[in-house]
Motif scaffolding. Structure first.
Motif, PDB file in Angstrom:
ATOM      1  N   LEU A 172       0.857  -1.177   0.000  1.00 30.96           N
ATOM      2  CA  LEU A 172       0.000   0.000   0.000  1.00 30.96           C
ATOM      3  C   LEU A 172       0.898   1.233   0.000  1.00 30.96           C
ATOM      4  O   LEU A 172       1.710   1.415   0.908  1.00 30.96           O
ATOM      5  N   LEU A 173       0.771   2.042  -1.041  1.00 30.84           N
ATOM      6  CA  LEU A 173       1.559   3.278  -1.101  1.00 30.84           C
ATOM      7  C   LEU A 173       0.633   4.441  -0.781  1.00 30.84           C
ATOM      8  O   LEU A 173      -0.387   4.611  -1.448  1.00 30.84           O
ATOM      9  N   TYR A 174       0.972   5.202   0.237  1.00 31.88           N
ATOM     10  CA  TYR A 174       0.097   6.322   0.567  1.00 31.88           C
ATOM     11  C   TYR A 174       0.891   7.602   0.771  1.00 31.88           C
ATOM     12  O   TYR A 174       2.066   7.576   1.146  1.00 31.88           O
ATOM     13  N   GLY A 175       0.240   8.711   0.483  1.00 34.10           N
ATOM     14  CA  GLY A 175       0.904  10.002   0.631  1.00 34.10           C
ATOM     15  C   GLY A 175       0.257  11.030  -0.272  1.00 34.10           C
ATOM     16  O   GLY A 175      -0.551  10.679  -1.129  1.00 34.10           O
ATOM     17  N   PRO A 176       0.605  12.307  -0.096  1.00 37.08           N
ATOM     18  CA  PRO A 176      -0.021  13.375  -0.882  1.00 37.08           C
ATOM     19  C   PRO A 176       0.297  13.253  -2.380  1.00 37.08           C
ATOM     20  O   PRO A 176       1.259  12.557  -2.739  1.00 37.08           O
ATOM     21  N   PRO A 177      -0.456  13.926  -3.220  1.00 35.94           N
ATOM     22  CA  PRO A 177      -0.201  13.885  -4.666  1.00 35.94           C
ATOM     23  C   PRO A 177       1.196  14.410  -4.980  1.00 35.94           C
ATOM     24  O   PRO A 177       1.666  15.350  -4.326  1.00 35.94           O
ATOM     25  N   GLY A 178       1.851  13.756  -5.947  1.00 44.67           N
ATOM     26  CA  GLY A 178       3.162  14.239  -6.391  1.00 44.67           C
ATOM     27  C   GLY A 178       4.317  13.791  -5.531  1.00 44.67           C
ATOM     28  O   GLY A 178       5.404  14.359  -5.604  1.00 44.67           O
ATOM     29  N   THR A 179       4.092  12.758  -4.702  1.00 49.13           N
ATOM     30  CA  THR A 179       5.200  12.295  -3.861  1.00 49.13           C
ATOM     31  C   THR A 179       5.851  11.027  -4.425  1.00 49.13           C
ATOM     32  O   THR A 179       6.725  10.451  -3.790  1.00 49.13           O
ATOM     33  N   GLY A 180       5.381  10.599  -5.602  1.00 46.32           N
ATOM     34  CA  GLY A 180       6.084   9.515  -6.290  1.00 46.32           C
ATOM     35  C   GLY A 180       5.482   8.127  -6.139  1.00 46.32           C
ATOM     36  O   GLY A 180       6.196   7.141  -6.296  1.00 46.32           O
ATOM     37  N   ASP A 194       0.614  -6.335   2.739  1.00 44.84           N
ATOM     38  CA  ASP A 194       1.645  -6.729   3.704  1.00 44.84           C
ATOM     39  C   ASP A 194       2.533  -5.575   4.124  1.00 44.84           C
ATOM     40  O   ASP A 194       3.009  -5.519   5.235  1.00 44.84           O
ATOM     41  N   LYS A 195       2.785  -4.671   3.200  1.00 48.64           N
ATOM     42  CA  LYS A 195       3.731  -3.590   3.514  1.00 48.64           C
ATOM     43  C   LYS A 195       3.108  -2.236   3.193  1.00 48.64           C
ATOM     44  O   LYS A 195       2.634  -2.012   2.087  1.00 48.64           O
ATOM     45  N   HIS A 196       3.074  -1.381   4.187  1.00 45.77           N
ATOM     46  CA  HIS A 196       2.556  -0.024   3.982  1.00 45.77           C
ATOM     47  C   HIS A 196       3.740   0.919   3.811  1.00 45.77           C
ATOM     48  O   HIS A 196       4.612   0.980   4.666  1.00 45.77           O
ATOM     49  N   ILE A 197       3.771   1.631   2.702  1.00 46.56           N
ATOM     50  CA  ILE A 197       4.903   2.533   2.458  1.00 46.56           C
ATOM     51  C   ILE A 197       4.395   3.968   2.371  1.00 46.56           C
ATOM     52  O   ILE A 197       3.546   4.282   1.529  1.00 46.56           O
ATOM     53  N   GLU A 198       4.936   4.811   3.239  1.00 46.29           N
ATOM     54  CA  GLU A 198       4.514   6.205   3.194  1.00 46.29           C
ATOM     55  C   GLU A 198       5.400   6.975   2.218  1.00 46.29           C
ATOM     56  O   GLU A 198       6.619   6.951   2.317  1.00 46.29           O
ATOM     57  N   MET A 199       4.763   7.615   1.259  1.00 44.40           N
ATOM     58  CA  MET A 199       5.499   8.485   0.340  1.00 44.40           C
ATOM     59  C   MET A 199       5.230   9.900   0.832  1.00 44.40           C
ATOM     60  O   MET A 199       4.076  10.316   0.904  1.00 44.40           O
TER      61      MET A 199
END
Ligand SMILES: Nc1ncnc2c1ncn2[C@@H]1O[C@H](COP(=O)(O)OP(=O)(O)OP(=O)(O)O)[C@@H](O)[C@H]1O
Ligand SMILES: [Mg+2]
Length: 512
Positions: free
Chosen positions: A249-257, A391-396
Motif C-alpha cells: 500500500l503506497l500512501y501520501g499526498p499527490p506528487g510524492t512519487g 503486507d507492507k505499507h509505504i509512506e510516500m
C-alpha cells in the motif's frame, strides 16, 4: 576419438542394420515367442547403440500452433545462452515478444552440454517435406526441431531433471529478454466478439528506477530487499503454505512519487504491470474474470483506491454534509458531484474487492504483487489494508534532504561537496524550517529550463520557491482558520435562526 560427424554416421548405419534385423524378426518369428525375445532384443539394441534421442518440434500437431509442453522457444533460449561461443554457425532471430535479437545455433549445428556429469548433444535440425505442392503458408513444408541425444544409462537424470532444468532456465532467459507490457482493463462491452480481450496492452517503457526515485536511502534499500526476498522465495512460500503473493500500500499526498515507485518496482523486478481501473469494472464477477486473465510475474495496480470505490463509509458522511450546506455549493460543484456519481456505475463492493485479493492470494500460480495507492490512508477500511492483504505499507512523503540530494544529482549532476552553501541553505529550509514541498515540485524547480541555465541558477530557484512555499503555507493556515471561524459563525447563526423559528412556531401553535 573420431569427430562428432563420424559418430553420427556410424550411428546412422548401426540404426539401419537394426531396422533390417527388426523387420526380419517381425516377419519370420512366431508371435507367441516374440514377447520372450523382445526384452533381449532391447538389450541388444542398447549394447550396439547406447544412446537415446528425443525430438522437440517447433510446432505441435496443429498447423502453426507452437508446441508448448516442451517449449521450443525455451529450448532455443537455453541453448542460445552459450551457443554463441560454442557453435560455429549462428543465426539471428527474434523470438515472439522479445525485445532483443536472440542468437541461436544454425540448422544442423551441434553443441554439447553437461548436467550432473552427464554429457548430452543438441542438434538443430530442419525437416523438408517432399511435397512440392503450392502452399499459401510460407515455408509450411519446413519443420524445425531440436534433437537431444544422451547416453541410455543416464535416461533418468535427463528425463527427470535435465529437461526441467532446460525449460526453467530457458523461460528465465525468455522473461529477461522479453518486452514488458503495461496492461489496462477494457470496459466489459468490448469483451465479446472477434478479438475479445479483457486487457489491452502497450509496451512498458517507463524510465523510473530506484536510482532515480527520490527517497531516503535506508527506506529505498528496505523496499528493494523486500522485493528481492519476495521474488526469490518461491520455495519458502510453498514451505509455509502461503501463496506466492505480496501486497503493498503506497500512501501520501499527490506528487510524492507513488506511481513512479510502481514503475521503479516493475523495472527492478522485470514484471509486467496491470493497471486496473475499478470504475469501469461493472461488478464483482467481472473483477474476478479480469484477475483470471492476468499472468504471473506481474504487478496489479489499483490507483487512488479511495476514489475508485465507496469503500470507506464516506458516502453517508458526504450526504450529511451535502444536506447541511446545500445552499452554499455552486452549480458547477453540484454538477461535478452529480457526474461523479453517475460515472460510478461500478457495483464492485468492498467484499468483492477483498475476495479479489484473497482469491488472488490463493487461486493463481506464479508470483504476483498487488499495489494500492491512496492519498488518504485514514479513509480506507481497515479490512482492506490489514497485514496479509496489504503486507507492507509505504509512506510516500514530502521531499526530505536525502530525497532532494537524489533529485539534485539526477537533474543537475549537483553534489553537496561542489555546491556546499546552496545545499546547506536547502537543508536548513527542509529540515529546520520544515517546509513541505513534494518531490514533483522540487523536481520541477530543478529542471533546467534552457541551455544557458547553470545548476546554481536552478538551485537558487528552488531556494526561492521553498521560501515562497513557506509564506504560502502561512497564508493557507491563516485562511483556513478564518474560513473555519466563518463557517462556525454561519452554522451558529443558522442554529439560532432555526431556534427562533421553532420558538415562533411554538407560540403560534399555542395561540391556535
Ligand atoms: N519520489 C520521487 N522521486 C522522483 N521523482 C518524483 C518523485 N515524486 C514525484 N516525482 C516526479 O513527479 C511526477 C509526479 O509523480 P507521481 O505521479 O509518481 O506522483 P503520485 O504520488 O503518483 O501522485 P498522485 O497521488 O497525484 O497520483 C513524476 O513524473 C516524477 O517525475
Ligand atoms: Mg499517481
Amino acid at each position: 576419438m573420431g569427430t562428432m560427424g563420424e559418430v553420427w554416421t556410424n550411428t546412422g548405419s548401426a540404426l539401419a542394420s537394426l531396422v533390417f534385423i527388426y523387420t526380419i524378426f517381425e516377419r519370420f518369428f512366431p508371435y507367441s515367442l516374440r514377447e520372450h525375445f523382445e526384452p533381449l532384443a532391447q538389450r541388444l539394441v542398447g549394447l550396439i547403440y547406447p544412446y537415446i534421442q528425443i525430438k522437440f518440434h517447433e510446432y505441435s500437431g496443429e498447423r502453426f500452433k507452437r508446441s508448448d509442453v516442451y517449449d521450443y522457444d525455451a529450448i532455443q533460449n537455453y541453448l542460445s545462452k552459450d551457443s554463441s561461443s560454442r557453435a560455429k554457425k549462428l543465426k539471428a532471430n527474434t523470438v515472439k515478444g522479445n525485445k532483443s535479437i536472440v542468437l541461436s545455433m544454425d540448422d544442423h549445428e551441434e553443441i554439447t552440454d553437461e548436467f550432473e556429469g552427464v554429457k548430452v548433444w543438441w542438434q538443430s535440425k530442419k525437416h523438408q517435406s517432399e511435397s512440392r505442392a503450392f502452399s499459401f503458408y510460407p515455408k509450411a513444408d519446413e519443420s524445425r526441431f531440436y534433437m537431444l541425444k544422451f547416453p541410455r544409462r543416464d535416461r533418468q537424470v535427463i528425463t527427470e531433471r535435465y529437461l526441467d532444468h532446460v525449460m526453467s532456465e530457458g523461460k528465465t532467459i525468455e522473461v529477461k529478454n522479453r518486452e514488458r507490457k503495461l496492461y489496462s482493463n477494457n470496459p466489459s462491452q468490448n469483451w465479446s466478439g472477434y478479438k475479445q480481450t479483457k486487457w489491452s496492452h502497450v509496451t512498458f517503457e517507463h524510465p523510473a528506477t530506484f536510482d532515480t526515485l527520490a527517497m531516503e536511502y535506508k527506506k529505498k534499500e528496505e523496499i528493494k530487499n523486500d522485493l528481492i526476498k519476495f521474488s526469490n522465495s518461491k520455495d519458502y512460500y510453498k514451505k509455509i503454505g502461503k501463496a506466492w503473493k505480496r501486497g503493498y500500500l503506497l500512501y501520501g499526498p499527490p506528487g510524492t512519487g507513488k506511481s513512479t515507485m510502481i514503475a521503479a518496482m516493475a523495472n527492478f523486478l522485470e514484471y509486467d504491470v496491470y493497471d486496473l481501473e475499478l470504475t469501469t469494472v461493472k461488478d464483482n464477477t467481472e473483477l474476478r474474470r479480469l484477475l483470471i486473465e492476468t499472468s504471473g510475474k506481474s504487478i496489479i495496480v489499483i490507483e487512488d483506491i479511495d476514489c475508485s470505490l465507496d469503500l470507506t463509509g464516506q458516502r453517508k458522511q458526504k450526504k450529511e454534509e451535502e444536506e447541511e450546506d446545500e445552499d452554499e455549493t455552486s452549480p458547477i460543484e453540484k454538477q461535478m458531484k452529480k457526474d461523479q456519481g453517475e460515472n460510478k456505475g461500478s457495483k464492485v463492493t468492498l467484499s468483492g474487492l477483498l475476495n479479489f485479493i484473497d482469491g488472488l492470494w490463493s487461486a493463481c500460480g506464479g508470483e504476483r504483487i498487488i499495489v494500492f495507492t491512496t492519498n488518504f490512508i485514514d479513509k480506507l477500511d481497515p479490512a482492506l489494508i490489514r497485514k496479509g492483504r496489504m503486507d507492507k505499507h509505504i509512506e510516500m512523503s514530502y521531499c526530505g534532504f536525502e530525497a532532494f540530494q537524489v533529485l539534485a544529482e539526477n537533474y543537475l549532476d549537483a553534489k553537496e561537496e561542489d555546491d556546499n552553501e546552496l545545499f546547506d541553505e536547502i537543508k536548513r529550509l527542509l529540515e529546520v524550517e520544515e517546509i513541505k514541498m513534494t518531490p514533483a515540485d522540487v523536481g520541477e524547480n530543478l529542471l533546467k529550463k534552457s541551455e544557458v541555465e547553470t545548476k546554481e541558477i536552478c538551485l537558487e530557484r528552488l531556494i526561492e520557491a521553498l521560501k515562497e512555499e513557506k509564506e504560502e503555507a502561512k497564508r493557507r493556515i491563516e485562511d483556513e482558520e478564518k474560513k473555519k471561524k466563518e463557517e462556525e459563525e454561519t452554522k451558529r447563526k443558522k442554529r439560532e435562526e432555526k431556534k427562533i423559528k421553532k420558538e415562533e412556531n411554538g407560540i403560534a401553535m399555542k395561540e391556535i
